[in-house]
Write an enzyme that holds these catalytic residues in place. Structure first.
Site, PDB file in Angstrom:
ATOM      1  N   THR A 129       2.834   5.159  -4.245  1.00 43.86           N
ATOM      2  CA  THR A 129       2.016   5.721  -5.327  1.00 43.86           C
ATOM      3  C   THR A 129       1.735   7.217  -5.160  1.00 43.86           C
ATOM      4  OG1 THR A 129       0.001   5.218  -4.111  1.00 43.86           O
ATOM      5  CG2 THR A 129       0.769   3.544  -5.671  1.00 43.86           C
ATOM      6  N   LYS A 130       2.171   7.812  -4.065  1.00 44.36           N
ATOM      7  CA  LYS A 130       1.817   9.212  -3.805  1.00 44.36           C
ATOM      8  C   LYS A 130       2.696  10.172  -4.620  1.00 44.36           C
ATOM      9  CE  LYS A 130      -1.418   7.901  -1.085  1.00 44.36           C
ATOM     10  NZ  LYS A 130      -1.514   7.580   0.333  1.00 44.36           N
ATOM     11  N   THR A 131       2.378  11.456  -4.547  1.00 43.60           N
ATOM     12  CA  THR A 131       3.049  12.413  -5.444  1.00 43.60           C
ATOM     13  C   THR A 131       4.514  12.638  -5.089  1.00 43.60           C
ATOM     14  OG1 THR A 131       2.234  14.272  -4.126  1.00 43.60           O
ATOM     15  CG2 THR A 131       0.891  13.605  -6.017  1.00 43.60           C
TER      16      THR A 131
END
Ligand SMILES: *Cc1c(COP(=O)(O)O)cnc(C)c1O
Length: 422
Positions: free
Chosen positions: A217-219
């Site tokens: 879910t991180k950038t």
């Protein structure tokens, strides 16, 4: 109209599901380029740490302006290796904000050291630097010779007040390990531990070491993955050793070495923390796409904030320095409980019932059973985090959200806030 109960897994699914599909809280942004890059790596015959990882590390180091970037298989591993390389050991103390994911504090326990929790700033939810300083001074007065490091967390992708934190580190002889799991790409106007003059820098080139996460879910997403950056050659050497069993060279450089290809030396009881080339193939493409991805997240945040500002029951997030780049990993909305007839938990259920996925970042660590009981933590010790926890809601923010999806979230949030207004 009711929202579809089917949860889409991609932006294409969202389009295919019709007028009002469920809007998931998070979706990775994986395109054909990422898929081709992974397939090419699968065809190359080199799956584990190898040439792709080396290129990914070089590109990442350049992107944040760091001397070294070391790829690992999670952000947690990155934090653990950074503290280990600094020499944090049993009974040492490390300052950790209560407003974070448990990984930040758990790595301190891996080494037998103890986190000392600090309350946060109400506006940004980042560590409160005045309370940090108070804590350092109090521990020193008690003979805090065991105080080794502090771990600022750049919550949601907004940088902490690093200039102040660097000054504290220098004057008290403490190390800085930044938890930048949310903070790529993020800029901050600050001195660094190696360069005294403040200027605009990327997070990753400020403290003694910085840990990034490439969790789904991180950038930047590689499924699971992470990176440590540092200016320090000795730390980089130690992290390189410890991320792969304490073996003196990793498989790739072993191949290029004049020694027999089967030869290696074990220099320490290391860990199994290396990143695969499959993950690095994904990461490299995500890294190249970052300018467009962060631009989209920023545009979504602006659209939300424009729509929510002025509504008495809700408050958009506050940027301390709007001229800095914020990675916008999270969009943390604040509810105004005095102006609402429902509490935060009911608010999230109302959003969910209308097909808008949401979450809460974070349940402060002083409220978690292990940390609360192990260190006898009370809500009164962290008044700001305890209060803010009751009124935060994280809204969906990811590059594949269409304007239609963003508008639907705005519509649902304002509808619930207005319907339940006091
Ligand atoms: C995601 C996250 C981590 C851990 O990263 P992993 O890659 O999942 O190990 C650490 N700290 C914070 C604040 C995070 O959000």
């Amino acid at each position: 109209m009711t929202a579809s109960s089917v949860t889409p897994r991609s932006a294409a699914d969202v389009a295919a599901l019709g007028a009002i599909p469920r809007i998931p809280f998070a979706l990775p942004c994986i395109g054909e380029q990422e898929i081709e890059s992974v397939v090419a790596t699968l065809r190359s015959g080199w799956l584990t740490t190898g040439p792709k990882t080396k290129v990914f590390e070089e590109a990442f180091a350049q992107a944040v302006g760091a001397r070294h970037a070391l790829a690992v298989n999670s952000g947690t591993a990155a934090l653990h290796l950074a503290l280990e390389a600094l020499g944090v050991e049993a009974d040492d103390l490390v300052l950790v904000p209560t407003w974070t994911f448990t990984a930040t504090a758990e790595v301190v326990r891996y080494l037998g050291a103890h986190p000392v929790f600090v309350d946060v700033d109400a506006a940004t939810l980042n560590v409160d630097v005045a309370k940090l300083e108070e804590r350092i001074i109090a521990l020193k007065r008690e003979g805090g010779g065991k105080l080794k490091a502090m771990m600022p967390v750049h919550v949601g992708g907004q940088a902490c007040e690093m200039d102040h934190i660097v000054r504290l580190a220098c004057s008290h002889g403490l190390a800085i390990v930044e938890d930048a799991a949310h903070a790529f790409p993020t800029t901050v106007n600050s001195a660094s531990v190696t360069e005294r003059a403040p200027r605009s820098r990327m997070v990753g080139s400020v403290g003694h070491a910085t840990a990034f996460s490439f969790y789904a879910t991180k950038t930047i997403a590689t499924g699971e993955g992470g990176m440590v950056t540092t200016e320090d050659d000795k730390m980089a050497e130690r992290i390189r050793l410890m991320r792969l069993h304490g073996v003196s060279k990793d498989a790739w450089s072993r191949r290029a070495s004049p020694l027999p290809p089967w030869y290696y030396e074990v220099l320490a009881p290391g860990f199994k923390y290396n990143l695969t080339d499959i993950a690095s193939a994904l990461g490299l493409v995500q890294l190249q796409r970052q300018p467009a991805l962060v631009a989209r997240r920023t545009a979504i945040a602006k659209r939300y904030s424009a729509a929510f500002s002025g509504h008495p029951a809700i408050e958009p997030p506050v940027l301390r320095r709007p001229e800095d780049v914020c990675a916008w990993h999270l969009y943390v909305l604040r509810l105004n409980p005095d102006r609402l007839t429902i509490d935060r938990d009911q608010f999230t259920r109302e959003l969910d019932a209308r097909g808008v996925g949401c979450s809460v970042h974070f349940i402060p660590l002083h409220l978690q059973p292990y940390w609360r009981d192990r260190y006898r933590l009370t809500q009164e010790m962290f008044p700001v985090a305890s209060r803010e926890f009751t009124r935060v809601v994280s809204l969906p923010i990811y590059p594949d959200m269409t304007d239609g999806m963003v508008d639907r979230v705005i519509e649902v949030v304002t509808e619930v806030a207005s319907k339940c207004r006091r």
